[in-house]
Design an enzyme around this catalytic site. Structure first.
Site, mmCIF file in Angstrom:
data_model
loop_
_atom_site.group_PDB
_atom_site.id
_atom_site.type_symbol
_atom_site.label_atom_id
_atom_site.label_comp_id
_atom_site.label_asym_id
_atom_site.label_seq_id
_atom_site.Cartn_x
_atom_site.Cartn_y
_atom_site.Cartn_z
ATOM 1 N N ARG A 1 -6.159 6.398 22.488
ATOM 2 C CA ARG A 1 -6.393 5.102 21.827
ATOM 3 C C ARG A 1 -5.400 4.060 22.335
ATOM 4 O O ARG A 1 -5.757 2.889 22.505
ATOM 5 C CB ARG A 1 -6.290 5.242 20.303
ATOM 6 N N ARG B 1 8.043 -18.485 27.472
ATOM 7 C CA ARG B 1 6.951 -18.629 26.505
ATOM 8 C C ARG B 1 5.836 -19.540 27.008
ATOM 9 O O ARG B 1 6.060 -20.689 27.350
ATOM 10 C CB ARG B 1 7.505 -19.164 25.182
ATOM 11 N N HIS C 1 1.389 -19.537 26.167
ATOM 12 C CA HIS C 1 0.302 -18.777 25.545
ATOM 13 C C HIS C 1 -0.480 -17.970 26.581
ATOM 14 O O HIS C 1 -0.746 -16.791 26.402
ATOM 15 C CB HIS C 1 -0.662 -19.705 24.795
ATOM 16 N N LYS D 1 -5.501 -1.818 18.197
ATOM 17 C CA LYS D 1 -4.248 -1.554 17.471
ATOM 18 C C LYS D 1 -3.115 -2.399 18.048
ATOM 19 O O LYS D 1 -2.260 -1.912 18.802
ATOM 20 C CB LYS D 1 -3.919 -0.063 17.519
ATOM 21 N N GLU E 1 -10.948 -1.359 5.294
ATOM 22 C CA GLU E 1 -9.953 -0.284 5.397
ATOM 23 C C GLU E 1 -8.692 -0.698 4.662
ATOM 24 O O GLU E 1 -8.619 -1.796 4.110
ATOM 25 C CB GLU E 1 -9.649 0.027 6.869
ATOM 26 N N LEU F 1 -10.107 -0.055 12.238
ATOM 27 C CA LEU F 1 -9.482 0.705 13.313
ATOM 28 C C LEU F 1 -10.132 2.087 13.358
ATOM 29 O O LEU F 1 -10.410 2.682 12.322
ATOM 30 C CB LEU F 1 -7.985 0.860 13.018
HETATM 31 N N1 PDD Z 1 -1.473 2.761 10.822
HETATM 32 N N2 PDD Z 1 -6.233 1.353 9.760
HETATM 33 C C1 PDD Z 1 -5.125 0.619 10.003
HETATM 34 C C2 PDD Z 1 -5.186 -0.853 9.845
HETATM 35 C C3 PDD Z 1 -3.939 1.262 10.400
HETATM 36 O O1 PDD Z 1 -2.838 0.533 10.659
HETATM 37 C C4 PDD Z 1 -3.908 2.673 10.507
HETATM 38 C C5 PDD Z 1 -2.678 3.423 10.931
HETATM 39 C C6 PDD Z 1 -5.085 3.393 10.234
HETATM 40 C C7 PDD Z 1 -5.161 4.896 10.360
HETATM 41 O O2 PDD Z 1 -5.151 5.277 11.717
HETATM 42 P P1 PDD Z 1 -4.525 6.667 12.192
HETATM 43 O O3 PDD Z 1 -5.193 7.725 11.387
HETATM 44 O O4 PDD Z 1 -4.895 6.736 13.625
HETATM 45 O O5 PDD Z 1 -3.044 6.613 11.950
HETATM 46 C C8 PDD Z 1 -6.229 2.700 9.877
HETATM 47 C C9 PDD Z 1 -0.246 3.345 11.298
HETATM 48 C C10 PDD Z 1 0.067 4.658 10.699
HETATM 49 C C11 PDD Z 1 0.862 2.321 11.148
HETATM 50 O O6 PDD Z 1 0.582 1.146 11.374
HETATM 51 O O7 PDD Z 1 2.005 2.685 10.830
#
Ligand code: PDD
Length: 284
Positions: free
Chosen positions: A52, A100, A102, A147, A180, A205
């Site tokens: 990922r 800096r 953008h 992410k 989520e 995510l």
């Molecule tokens: N966060 N959704 C969001 C917005 C997240 O930030 C996360 C994980 C998840 C779960 O994803 P995973 O199972 O792959 O950890 C869903 C991590 C743990 C963090 O930001 O610390």
């Protein structure tokens, strides 16, 4: 206890670990990240997280110089140097350092890798506590599937939840559906014992824990459905739980003012959590 981090090729004490003021991750959140748990030499879902990470890099067009294998070696070294047996590793890759501006068009910059390892209390076998959650409008950008470290709405949501004595903030989209959590995926179990979580539709995510839990549940004959559900369904569910790398499977026993399962942890959530740990260790 050693507190050694890795920044741009150098293993160093936290106090000496410095990131350049012109790092684009700092200026723009122009960076991506992963959190991976490890326990006694075993990584939880390492491949999933690293794949990922490379997917996120690709999505925002960061040309990363390291291979997955090199990355694993660096991470394993860091864990060893820090002498931690149970903990989490935070990996961040920013687009790099530049004055800096953008736009990054034509910038000849090298991505910057930084890694931190944290010790985590090994309370896997302790009595499990359920957590509370609140709901909030989902006010994030339209690409929460990537992410990135651009997490201000998530930061504000989690803080709002904490201020109200809750552990997690659950985002609700403009049509009233659950997307989520601020740092987790959200699941419900209905009275037919069907386990439901939102599909990977670009609005959430693609959680690695989510994928693994779904896979293990199906392998054990449970029914898993990937579909949207509304806030009201969340309130009326038999059980609610969240998943994330750092919280594994965690039961939610109250959402806003509504108690779920009379405010008690549901048996299926406990079973799924245990399944997650036992199967993960079996699959190494
Ligand atoms: N966060 N959704 C969001 C917005 C997240 O930030 C996360 C994980 C998840 C779960 O994803 P995973 O199972 O792959 O950890 C869903 C991590 C743990 C963090 O930001 O610390």
């Amino acid at each position: 206890m050693p507190n050694i981090s890795y920044v741009d090729g150098v293993y160093q004490n936290y106090e000496n670990s410095k990131i350049n003021i012109n790092d684009r991750g700092y200026h723009f959140g122009d960076s991506v990240y992963e959190v991976i748990l490890f326990n006694e030499g075993i990584f939880y879902d390492f491949e999933g997280h690293i794949n990922r990470l490379f997917g996120s890099l690709n999505a925002i067009n960061i040309k990363f110089h390291l291979s997955k294998i090199s990355l694993k070696i660096i991470i394993s070294n860091l864990i060893k140097i820090n002498r931690i047996s149970f903990g989490s590793v935070y990996i961040q890759v920013s687009r790099g350092i530049a004055e800096r501006n953008h736009s990054y068009k034509g910038m000849n910059i090298k991505p910057l890798l930084s890694i931190i390892v944290n010790k985590k209390l090994n309370n896997i076998n302790n009595k499990l506590n359920g957590v509370k959650a609140i709901t909030l409008d989902d006010n994030r950008w339209s690409r929460p599937d990537i992410k990135t470290t651009q997490l201000l709405p998530n930061v504000l949501a989690k803080t709002e939840a904490n201020k109200k004595g809750a552990f997690e903030g659950i985002f609700i989209d403009s049509d009233g559906y659950v997307t989520e959590g601020s740092s987790s995926n959200i699941w419900i179990i209905n009275y037919n014992n069907e386990i439901i979580t939102r599909a990977i539709d670009g609005q959430i995510l693609s959680g690695i824990t989510r994928k693994t839990v779904a896979q293990f549940a199906k392998l054990n004959g449970l029914i898993v459905k990937e579909e949207k559900f509304k806030k009201e369904e969340l309130y009326k569910s038999k059980e609610v739980f969240l998943t994330s790398a750092s919280s594994f499977v965690t039961p939610i026993i109250k959402v806003d003012d509504i108690e779920i399962n009379d405010g008690k942890i549901g048996q299926m959530s406990i079973d799924l959590r245990n399944l997650y740990f036992s199967e993960l260790h079996n699959y190494q």
